[in-house]
Design an enzyme around this catalytic site. Structure first.
Site, PDB file in Angstrom:
ATOM      1  N   HIS A  31     -10.972   2.516  32.857  1.00 47.51           N
ATOM      2  CA  HIS A  31     -12.011   1.918  33.698  1.00 47.51           C
ATOM      3  C   HIS A  31     -12.386   0.538  33.145  1.00 47.51           C
ATOM      4  CE1 HIS A  31     -15.367   2.213  36.586  1.00 47.51           C
ATOM      5  NE2 HIS A  31     -16.113   1.646  35.649  1.00 47.51           N
ATOM      6  N   MET A  35     -18.001  -7.950  35.314  1.00 50.41           N
ATOM      7  CA  MET A  35     -19.365  -8.406  35.638  1.00 50.41           C
ATOM      8  C   MET A  35     -19.416  -9.928  35.601  1.00 50.41           C
ATOM      9  SD  MET A  35     -21.554  -5.723  33.369  1.00 50.41           S
ATOM     10  CE  MET A  35     -21.055  -3.999  33.217  1.00 50.41           C
ATOM     11  N   GLY A 140     -24.494  -2.733  34.947  1.00 50.26           N
ATOM     12  CA  GLY A 140     -24.734  -3.880  34.070  1.00 50.26           C
ATOM     13  C   GLY A 140     -24.497  -3.601  32.601  1.00 50.26           C
ATOM     14  N   PHE A 141     -24.738  -2.368  32.178  1.00 51.01           N
ATOM     15  CA  PHE A 141     -24.672  -2.090  30.740  1.00 51.01           C
ATOM     16  C   PHE A 141     -24.172  -0.667  30.481  1.00 51.01           C
ATOM     17  CE2 PHE A 141     -27.978  -5.141  31.671  1.00 51.01           C
ATOM     18  CZ  PHE A 141     -27.623  -6.199  30.832  1.00 51.01           C
ATOM     19  N   ASP A 172     -20.167   7.215  37.586  1.00 48.15           N
ATOM     20  CA  ASP A 172     -20.136   6.221  36.504  1.00 48.15           C
ATOM     21  C   ASP A 172     -21.539   5.995  35.958  1.00 48.15           C
ATOM     22  OD1 ASP A 172     -19.636   4.058  34.854  1.00 48.15           O
ATOM     23  OD2 ASP A 172     -19.021   2.703  36.465  1.00 48.15           O
ATOM     24  N   GLY A 173     -21.696   6.295  34.653  1.00 52.20           N
ATOM     25  CA  GLY A 173     -22.946   5.983  33.968  1.00 52.20           C
ATOM     26  C   GLY A 173     -23.603   7.189  33.337  1.00 52.20           C
ATOM     27  N   GLY A 174     -23.687   7.179  32.012  1.00 53.46           N
ATOM     28  CA  GLY A 174     -24.398   8.243  31.307  1.00 53.46           C
ATOM     29  C   GLY A 174     -23.726   9.599  31.360  1.00 53.46           C
ATOM     30  N   GLY A 194     -18.075   5.832  28.977  1.00 57.88           N
ATOM     31  CA  GLY A 194     -17.926   4.711  28.061  1.00 57.88           C
ATOM     32  C   GLY A 194     -18.357   5.091  26.666  1.00 57.88           C
ATOM     33  N   SER A 195     -19.673   5.085  26.443  1.00 54.95           N
ATOM     34  CA  SER A 195     -20.153   5.330  25.081  1.00 54.95           C
ATOM     35  C   SER A 195     -19.814   6.739  24.615  1.00 54.95           C
ATOM     36  CB  SER A 195     -21.658   5.074  25.001  1.00 54.95           C
ATOM     37  OG  SER A 195     -22.319   5.654  26.084  1.00 54.95           O
TER      38      SER A 195
HETATM   39  C1  DX5 Z   1     -22.184   0.151  33.932  1.00 53.85           C
HETATM   40  C2  DX5 Z   1     -20.688   0.355  33.951  1.00 53.85           C
HETATM   41  C3  DX5 Z   1     -20.222   1.628  33.351  1.00 53.85           C
HETATM   42  C4  DX5 Z   1     -20.577   1.807  31.898  1.00 53.85           C
HETATM   43  C5  DX5 Z   1     -20.463   3.244  31.531  1.00 53.85           C
HETATM   44  O1  DX5 Z   1     -22.474  -0.950  34.706  1.00 53.85           O
HETATM   45  O2  DX5 Z   1     -20.217   0.335  35.289  1.00 53.85           O
HETATM   46  O3  DX5 Z   1     -18.834   1.816  33.579  1.00 53.85           O
HETATM   47  O4  DX5 Z   1     -19.756   1.042  31.063  1.00 53.85           O
HETATM   48  O5  DX5 Z   1     -20.876   3.404  30.217  1.00 53.85           O
HETATM   49  P1  DX5 Z   1     -21.584   4.748  29.740  1.00 53.85           P
HETATM   50  O6  DX5 Z   1     -20.627   5.877  29.971  1.00 53.85           O
HETATM   51  O7  DX5 Z   1     -21.862   4.490  28.293  1.00 53.85           O
HETATM   52  O8  DX5 Z   1     -22.834   4.909  30.565  1.00 53.85           O
HETATM   53 ZN    ZN Z   2     -18.127   0.964  35.724  1.00 50.28          ZN
END
Ligand code: DX5
Ligand code: ZN
Length: 217
Positions: A31, A35, A140-141, A172-174, A194-195
């Site tokens: 993925h 941005m 965004g993050f 996507d996210g958390g 991601g994390s």
């Molecule tokens: C946020 C991104 C995600 C993010 C996911 O804007 O689209 O893809 O990197 O990261 P985690 O899994 O740490 O929430």
């Molecule tokens: Zn993403």
């Protein structure tokens, strides 16, 4: 459950090694969060960096555009032959045209919904996309906390079953090993992580396996 690690949480000082490592660890897609500092208050990668990612990856690329001027970015990234390019419904004035354009370039189009956007906003687009990406954080993050989108996904799943049952749902996210089973239960096919993957204490393979095995019980 398909797992797509977001390289936003990778160590960019050794990005090629990181991409090779998640592919060897069994990820289903890589993925890539793009941005532009306008649609979201952060900037990440352009085509120079993403072409290095593509060269290192043995799994398909899943490019998530968080940008203004989507078509400009589709043209930048299409030569890298990603499996998916996803764009936000909140930003695109001509989503139907753009979905067809992405498809005409041999890439699967995906549409993204921010947490506040209802699934009805994309109802008429469903026959034209191969995947819907539901944001469970505000884009965004990395490393933000998961926003409850279960009821929204249930509604979306019913809509997809009626008009385009082949269309996948991605979240996507958390995402982590605590919430992924509930996401699988409401019909999610692919999760971005991601994390959770890149910061996992036991390494990437254990992280990906723990996400997949959580969905089996
Ligand atoms: C946020 C991104 C995600 C993010 C996911 O804007 O689209 O893809 O990197 O990261 P985690 O899994 O740490 O929430
Ligand atoms: Zn993403």
């Amino acid at each position: 459950m398909l797992v797509a690690p977001s390289i936003l949480s990778a160590d960019f000082g050794k990005l090629g090694d990181e991409v090779r490592a998640i592919c060897e660890a069994g990820c289903d897609a890589v993925h890539v969060d793009v941005m532009d500092g306008h649609f979201v208050p952060n900037m990440t990668m352009g085509p120079v960096v993403v072409s290095a990612v593509a060269a290192a990856a043995t799994a398909p690329l899943d490019i998530h555009l968080m940008v203004e001027n989507n078509t400009f970015f589709v043209d930048l990234f299409a030569p890298l032959k990603p499996r998916y390019i996803s764009f936000h419904i909140e930003e695109e004035r001509h989503p139907h045209r753009l979905a067809q354009y992405i498809k005409s370039r041999g890439i699967s189009p995906a549409i993204v919904l921010n947490p506040h956007t209802p699934p009805q906003a994309i109802e008429l687009l469903l026959p034209y996309v191969d995947m819907v990406l539901v944001m469970s954080v505000n884009p965004g993050f990395a490393a933000q906390s998961f926003i409850d989108v279960y009821d929204k996904i249930k509604v979306l799943k019913r809509m997809i079953e009626e008009v385009n049952p082949e269309c996948l749902i991605e979240v996507d996210g958390g995402v982590n090993d605590q919430n992924i089973a509930s996401l699988a239960k409401v019909g999610v096919d692919m999760c971005v992580a991601g994390s959770f993957v890149f910061k996992h204490k036991d390494g990437y393979r254990s992280a990906i396996e723990s996400l997949k095995s959580a969905c089996e019980s």
